[in-house]
Write a protein that holds these residues in place. Sequence first.
Motif, short mmCIF file in Angstrom:
data_model
loop_
_atom_site.label_atom_id
_atom_site.label_comp_id
_atom_site.label_asym_id
_atom_site.label_seq_id
_atom_site.Cartn_x
_atom_site.Cartn_y
_atom_site.Cartn_z
N SER A 151 6.61 -5.50 -9.06
CA SER A 151 6.03 -4.21 -8.73
C SER A 151 6.41 -4.10 -7.20
CB SER A 151 4.71 -4.21 -8.62
OG SER A 151 4.15 -5.07 -7.87
N ILE A 155 8.73 -0.05 -4.03
CA ILE A 155 8.25 0.59 -2.96
C ILE A 155 8.72 -0.09 -1.61
CG2 ILE A 155 6.26 -0.83 -2.91
CD1 ILE A 155 6.41 3.10 -2.35
N PRO A 165 1.35 -0.97 -4.66
CA PRO A 165 1.19 -0.65 -6.05
C PRO A 165 0.04 -0.49 -6.71
CG PRO A 165 3.03 -2.36 -5.38
CD PRO A 165 2.16 -2.34 -4.46
N ASN A 331 1.95 4.49 -6.00
CA ASN A 331 1.69 3.71 -4.94
C ASN A 331 0.64 4.23 -4.08
OD1 ASN A 331 3.83 1.29 -5.52
ND2 ASN A 331 4.75 3.37 -5.74
#
Length: 446
Positions: A151, A155, A165, A331
């Motif tokens: 994950s 981001i 996340p 997110n």
Amino acid sequence: MKKRSIFALTLATALIASGCSSTNNNGGNSTDGENANAKANNTAAANNSATTETTNAPKEPVTIKVFQFKVEIAAALAKMAEAYEAETGVKVEIETHGGGEDYSALLKAELAAGEEPEIITSSGWAGFDPYVDRAVDLSNEPWAKDLVEASRAQISRDGKLLGMPMTLEAYGLTYNKDLFAKAGITTLPQTLDELEAACKKLQEAGIIPFALTNEWWSLGIHTFNIANATQADPAAFIDEIKAGTKTFKDDALTKQWVRLVDIMFANGQKAALTTDYNTQVAEFAAGKYAMIQHGNWIQGMVDEVNPELNLGMMPVPLEGAPNVFTGVPSNWVVNNKSAHPDEAKAFLNWMATSETGKKFVATDFKFIPSITSIPADPAAIGKIAADFATFSQEHPDQVKGWQWDRFPDGITQQFGAAMQEYMGKRIKSDELLGKFDKAVADIVKK
């Protein structure tokens, strides 16, 4: 893809405290000792009074705003905000825009108007690019070390973690096991021919196979992702599409995907073009349809209608083995241009580390946590996620990713608009793929 079990989330609390201080200035010269002492006493009394007033003055109340798009958790998120305010005194204002709304456009309008929410939600990869300059580095927050590794990349930028996340989600074709049994379907379809045959059995039993929706995001994001995610190398394929060296119109797998769409559209309800997301899920939950192309995120909405509904997740047939699809839908991003970014970080830390926050994440939100230190709640995540967990452990090679955020913002909206035209039979399949290619070319050129 590595085998994974159901994931868990963690969090550690951070509260912001502030204090006031005051300094007495009792200096002064006088040849008259009595007058000097009186003056000093008067000054001290005045300063003590000022200090008392300053110390006893109420702290200015703090409000942080969250601008987010997951309609499925809106009610539970509001309750969590109330619990946080009760514990800390910090008010959390929630504004939710999702479903049929274009969240990305609304967020950009909010920021353009000078409004700066403390926390915004954003997808990853290219979908996060417009907000990178606003994002606070969260790399050293107490939960960051416990993220599910898969994950993290979407981001992160330049080695910095720029968001939390929210959850892991998965979708395939969620199906009603009782309706399948009623139609005599004992084996899940593995190919498009078998899916078409299953639809025929359902129709003969008086059951509408698919619950469809007109929502652009469902059509342009989740449905079209099936074609892109099953490519041999999805990232490379999308890069070539963006570069103009490949086209959807000439891609064999994308053409095969059109047949999947045709099967779905031919076997859905008549009012599909006027059916929004909430109606689609509610009617599916009421047992009116056998399949819906959504994932574990609808579990809470289904449970509100019929918590006993016997559901499962089946992989989507296409070329080769059928697949399910998983990724991070959103997110939490702390906005460095907002008035209270530190308080926003404290809220996320509380959400991820306090017992109250973890309960909301795992139980009330019904999330598959993306942070390993929060245990998933098997009873809360429900039958859909449980089926996904079992399938992903047994067939890890048939679990594909979410690829839509590799396209620049604005493209998926055009994919969805073209799909709506195709659903309404206003364009043919070659025109549909041509519109996909044009959507990419027009936006990439900008």
